[in-house]
Write an enzyme that holds these catalytic residues in place. Structure first.
Site, PDB file in Angstrom:
ATOM      1  N   CYS A   2      35.866   8.765 -25.385  1.00 20.07           N
ATOM      2  CA  CYS A   2      34.961   9.514 -26.235  1.00 20.07           C
ATOM      3  C   CYS A   2      33.999  10.329 -25.388  1.00 20.07           C
ATOM      4  O   CYS A   2      34.024  10.288 -24.162  1.00 20.07           O
ATOM      5  CB  CYS A   2      34.178   8.561 -27.139  1.00 20.07           C
ATOM      6  SG  CYS A   2      35.221   7.434 -28.091  1.00 20.07           S
ATOM      7  N   ARG A  55      34.681  11.150 -30.964  1.00 24.61           N
ATOM      8  CA  ARG A  55      35.586  10.014 -30.846  1.00 24.61           C
ATOM      9  C   ARG A  55      37.035  10.415 -30.614  1.00 24.61           C
ATOM     10  O   ARG A  55      37.553  11.303 -31.298  1.00 24.61           O
ATOM     11  CB  ARG A  55      35.521   9.149 -32.114  1.00 24.61           C
ATOM     12  CG  ARG A  55      36.317   7.843 -31.954  1.00 24.61           C
ATOM     13  CD  ARG A  55      36.311   7.001 -33.186  1.00 24.61           C
ATOM     14  NE  ARG A  55      36.919   5.695 -32.892  1.00 24.61           N
ATOM     15  CZ  ARG A  55      37.392   4.870 -33.795  1.00 24.61           C
ATOM     16  NH1 ARG A  55      37.323   5.188 -35.080  1.00 24.61           N
ATOM     17  NH2 ARG A  55      37.926   3.715 -33.449  1.00 24.61           N
ATOM     18  N   LEU A  56      37.654   9.734 -29.658  1.00 26.94           N
ATOM     19  CA  LEU A  56      39.105   9.706 -29.501  1.00 26.94           C
ATOM     20  C   LEU A  56      39.531   8.310 -29.931  1.00 26.94           C
ATOM     21  O   LEU A  56      39.295   7.337 -29.219  1.00 26.94           O
ATOM     22  CB  LEU A  56      39.516   9.983 -28.057  1.00 26.94           C
ATOM     23  CG  LEU A  56      41.019   9.941 -27.747  1.00 26.94           C
ATOM     24  CD1 LEU A  56      41.764  11.009 -28.528  1.00 26.94           C
ATOM     25  CD2 LEU A  56      41.265  10.099 -26.254  1.00 26.94           C
ATOM     26  N   ILE A  58      41.498   5.120 -30.471  1.00 31.72           N
ATOM     27  CA  ILE A  58      42.619   4.441 -29.811  1.00 31.72           C
ATOM     28  C   ILE A  58      42.727   2.986 -30.261  1.00 31.72           C
ATOM     29  O   ILE A  58      43.811   2.501 -30.551  1.00 31.72           O
ATOM     30  CB  ILE A  58      42.466   4.534 -28.277  1.00 31.72           C
ATOM     31  CG1 ILE A  58      42.655   5.990 -27.838  1.00 31.72           C
ATOM     32  CG2 ILE A  58      43.461   3.621 -27.557  1.00 31.72           C
ATOM     33  CD1 ILE A  58      42.382   6.246 -26.380  1.00 31.72           C
ATOM     34  N   ASN A  80      31.568   5.142 -24.499  1.00 29.21           N
ATOM     35  CA  ASN A  80      32.753   5.868 -24.050  1.00 29.21           C
ATOM     36  C   ASN A  80      33.551   4.943 -23.148  1.00 29.21           C
ATOM     37  O   ASN A  80      33.026   4.445 -22.149  1.00 29.21           O
ATOM     38  CB  ASN A  80      32.332   7.125 -23.277  1.00 29.21           C
ATOM     39  CG  ASN A  80      33.485   7.766 -22.530  1.00 29.21           C
ATOM     40  OD1 ASN A  80      34.627   7.720 -22.966  1.00 29.21           O
ATOM     41  ND2 ASN A  80      33.184   8.362 -21.388  1.00 29.21           N
ATOM     42  N   GLY A  81      34.818   4.691 -23.481  1.00 31.31           N
ATOM     43  CA  GLY A  81      35.650   3.880 -22.615  1.00 31.31           C
ATOM     44  C   GLY A  81      36.464   2.851 -23.367  1.00 31.31           C
ATOM     45  O   GLY A  81      36.729   2.993 -24.566  1.00 31.31           O
ATOM     46  N   GLU A  82      36.851   1.809 -22.640  1.00 31.40           N
ATOM     47  CA  GLU A  82      37.636   0.710 -23.208  1.00 31.40           C
ATOM     48  C   GLU A  82      37.114  -0.610 -22.646  1.00 31.40           C
ATOM     49  O   GLU A  82      36.891  -0.722 -21.432  1.00 31.40           O
ATOM     50  CB  GLU A  82      39.128   0.837 -22.848  1.00 31.40           C
ATOM     51  CG  GLU A  82      39.800   2.097 -23.372  1.00 31.40           C
ATOM     52  CD  GLU A  82      39.988   2.099 -24.879  1.00 31.40           C
ATOM     53  OE1 GLU A  82      39.871   1.014 -25.495  1.00 31.40           O
ATOM     54  OE2 GLU A  82      40.242   3.178 -25.430  1.00 31.40           O
ATOM     55  N   ASP A 106      36.281  -2.711 -30.059  1.00 29.03           N
ATOM     56  CA  ASP A 106      35.667  -3.101 -28.787  1.00 29.03           C
ATOM     57  C   ASP A 106      34.225  -2.615 -28.709  1.00 29.03           C
ATOM     58  O   ASP A 106      33.384  -3.227 -28.045  1.00 29.03           O
ATOM     59  CB  ASP A 106      36.492  -2.618 -27.594  1.00 29.03           C
ATOM     60  CG  ASP A 106      36.702  -1.120 -27.547  1.00 29.03           C
ATOM     61  OD1 ASP A 106      36.481  -0.438 -28.571  1.00 29.03           O
ATOM     62  OD2 ASP A 106      37.114  -0.610 -26.489  1.00 29.03           O
ATOM     63  N   GLY A 365      47.685   5.278 -10.950  1.00 31.42           N
ATOM     64  CA  GLY A 365      47.586   4.413  -9.783  1.00 31.42           C
ATOM     65  C   GLY A 365      46.337   4.567  -8.958  1.00 31.42           C
ATOM     66  O   GLY A 365      46.304   4.122  -7.803  1.00 31.42           O
TER      67      GLY A 365
END
Length: 625
Positions: A2, A55-56, A58, A80-82, A106, A365
């Site tokens: 987000c 907002r995105l 997910i 913003n994040g996970e 979350d 990675g």
């Protein structure tokens, strides 16, 4: 993923805020972050403080709307994040008597955790990538925090009378209380490093919140109090038998990838031909793989990636990089929002745009090279302390002979580089390889003499250890967040795509950093030895033997070909000269040398071109041009 923003005014002696928060200003701030969150918008305007959100969606796509209020309405969160461990946090909080209104958001786990444990308590429990702010109406504070490694960005501006924060600087442009003047120290650091290191930004009045930091701004006294809440463990003292260490690393990496597979939208893997992204792909068996394909020979790894995907039984899609980068440069300047000269951001943007047509989340990675000594400079640094034990006169005499033998004897090439590094003073060893330009080149480019040593930004990390270990940890503390993760965030979010990095699972990092150098790298030094050992039987042997190539981009050829006219026009026209930041004669000399083929001046020219693109296009969204 987000975009977040907000601003507030301090209270005066009468107990009233010094300004009024306007919903239309908050909406403009949110709109500037639409690319980070194309799925929805929310704003909250309170007593002298307001929050904005894009907002995105997910996780918990139906719930999780922000700004999110606590049950009693005293707290409001933008995030913003996970948070990868949000389900276990929820169980712990429910056991403590807390109630939830969403099924599995979350963001709500973070907010309820903040209410239960406070800022420090919730931060020590979080496993994830994040930047967030909590407005506390009772305490009259705004708390901000950023994840341990800097995967998610957060910038802020403050005076005794006002405070503002955002995911990206562009969201703060509607506000007039912070200075947009160019920070000359930041400019000098940019010329040395190709990015502006935290806590600086290119603007005097704006700062980055460093990774693993939190802050609390008080509306009562206008003070901002910052502190670090996590640090990587000191250089390792834990010695494990090689097989046991490899097995433990393999298990931890598998769990890190698994925790990052949670998604209610399509997910994939960004795959090159190297070991890092290949390892992530191997532990994500259902995810399709995406690879960029370059038209220029020598820069393309798509064939190796395709072979690996086939060996893993994985769906694989290649994305063609455009013949010329011209079309990408203005948009990228806007998305980066400050000068940034890592050219690999362009193929990552092209890959993200193409992948976004079929996925919304990708795994990559990032972090493995910094953890496991994957760069050529790490290999070159490892033997330098042993060379330093030899008499200096002998090393001075050996240098020319080793360089003479280097074309026909690979060991002589390695020895020559280690010998050269051993002759540098300690400070020089600490920054060798970090900088794109020499101190002399940087000084020649600047129109005004800057007394700041542009190497100071990386030396300021004050990392202890041997020459090699100090340098590797310096990469982790400075180069990883300042260049690699900034690139990953901006390029992916420019396409509205979330990019996750399993190697930056903090428990995996803490395990790897706790190990002795001999456990991780062996003796003599072998780049990524522990990681390669952990992946035996997981990846084909050919991948494990492959040397790192890096995400190389043909900048030198571009500046003599498709970008030659653009560089000449932008760097030498009246607008650039009037700005007066750079020595016009030196710029002309560099252009002349490079375009004629007399010398390779790609690095200073690329730095100058990216600065000029930012100066001209950074304030205008792509659709406005």
């Amino acid at each position: 993923m987000c975009g977040i923003a907000g601003y507030a005014f301090a209270f005066d002696a009468t107990g009233r805020p010094g300004g009024r928060v306007e919903e239309d200003v908050l909406s403009r701030m949110a709109e500037s972050l639409r690319h980070r969150g194309p799925d929805g918008e929310g704003v909250f305007a309170g007593d002298g403080a307001g929050l904005a959100f894009r907002r995105l969606a997910i996780v918990d796509r139906e719930g999780g709307v922000q700004p999110m209020a606590s049950a009693d309405g005293s707290l409001r969160l933008v995030f913003n994040g996970e948070i990868y461990n949000h389900r276990s946090l929820r169980r712990e909080l429910e056991a403590a008597g807390r109630r939830f209104r969403t099924s599995h958001s979350d963001a709500e786990a973070l907010l309820v955790g903040y209410a239960e444990w406070g800022l420090e308590g919730v931060l020590e429990r979080l496993d994830g990538m994040f930047a967030f702010a909590v407005l506390d109406a009772r305490a009259r504070t705004i708390a901000i925090a950023r994840d341990r490694f800097g995967e998610k960005p957060l910038v802020y501006a403050h005076t005794p009378a006002a405070f503002a924060f955002a995911s990206e600087p562009k969201a703060l442009r509607p506000l007039d209380f912070w200075s947009r003047r160019i920070d000359r120290d930041a400019l000098a650091d940019y010329l040395a490093l190709q990015y502006v290191p935290d806590p600086l930004t290119i603007h005097e009045g704006l700062r980055k919140l460093p990774p693993a930091h939190r802050g609390v701004w008080s509306q009562t006294d206008g003070a901002l109090r910052l502190a670090r809440y996590w640090s990587p463990p000191p250089p390792g003292t834990r010695r494990l038998e090689p097989r046991a260490a490899a097995e433990e690393l393999r298990a931890r990496l598998g769990r890190a990838v698994e925790s990052r597979l949670e998604s209610e939208v399509p997910l994939g893997v960004f795959l090159s031909g190297g070991i890092d992204s290949s390892a992530v792909a191997a532990f994500a068996p259902e995810a399709p793989a995406f690879t960029i394909r370059f038209p220029q020979a020598g820069f393309d790894e798509s064939a190796e990636a395709a072979r690996l995907a086939s060996a893993l039984g994985r769906e694989h899609r290649t994305v063609d990089f455009p013949p010329s980068p011209v079309e990408l440069l203005p948009a990228m300047a806007w998305h980066m929002d400050e000068p940034f000269a890592d050219p690999a951001v362009l193929p990552l943007l092209a890959l993200s745009r193409a992948a976004r047509r079929s996925i919304t989340v990708a795994l990559g990675g990032d972090g493995a090279d910094e953890l496991f000594g994957g760069y050529a400079r790490h290999r070159d640094f490892a033997p330098a302390p042993r060379w330093a034990r030899l008499p200096r006169a002998l090393r001075l005499a050996a240098g020319p002979l080793l360089r003479l033998l280097a074309p026909v004897w690979p060991l002589a090439e390695l020895g020559a580089e280690a010998n050269r590094i051993s002759l540098l003073p300690l400070a020089g060893r600490r920054i060798e390889g970090q900088c794109w330009t020499s101190p002399g080149d940087s000084a020649a480019l600047l129109a005004e003499r800057n007394p700041r040593d542009t190497r100071a930004a990386v030396l300021g990390a004050r990392i202890e250890g041997s020459g090699f270990e100090a340098h590797r940890r310096l990469d982790f503390a400075a180069y990883l967040p300042g260049a690699l993760l900034a690139k990953a965030d901006r390029a992916s979010m420019a396409a509205g795509l979330e990019l996750r990095s399993p190697f930056l699972d903090h428990t995996l990092v803490e395990f790897a950093e706790s190990l002795t150098l001999s456990t991780k790298f062996g003796d003599p030094f072998r780049p990524k030895r522990l990681l390669r050992d952990a992946l035996r039987g997981v990846l084909p042997a050919a991948v494990l033997r492959r040397r790192k190539r890096g995400f190389e981009v043909p900048v030198a050829a571009w500046l003599r070909g498709p970008l030659r006219a653009m560089a000449g026009d932008l760097l030498l026209d009246r607008t650039a000269r009037k700005r007066g930041l750079f020595n016009a004669r030196e710029v002309e000399r560099l252009l002349r040398q490079h375009t004629s083929g007399a010398a390779d001046r790609r690095r200073p020219l690329w730095l100058l071109l990216q600065f000029e693109l930012w100066a001209r296009y950074g304030a205008n969204p792509p659709e406005a041009r």
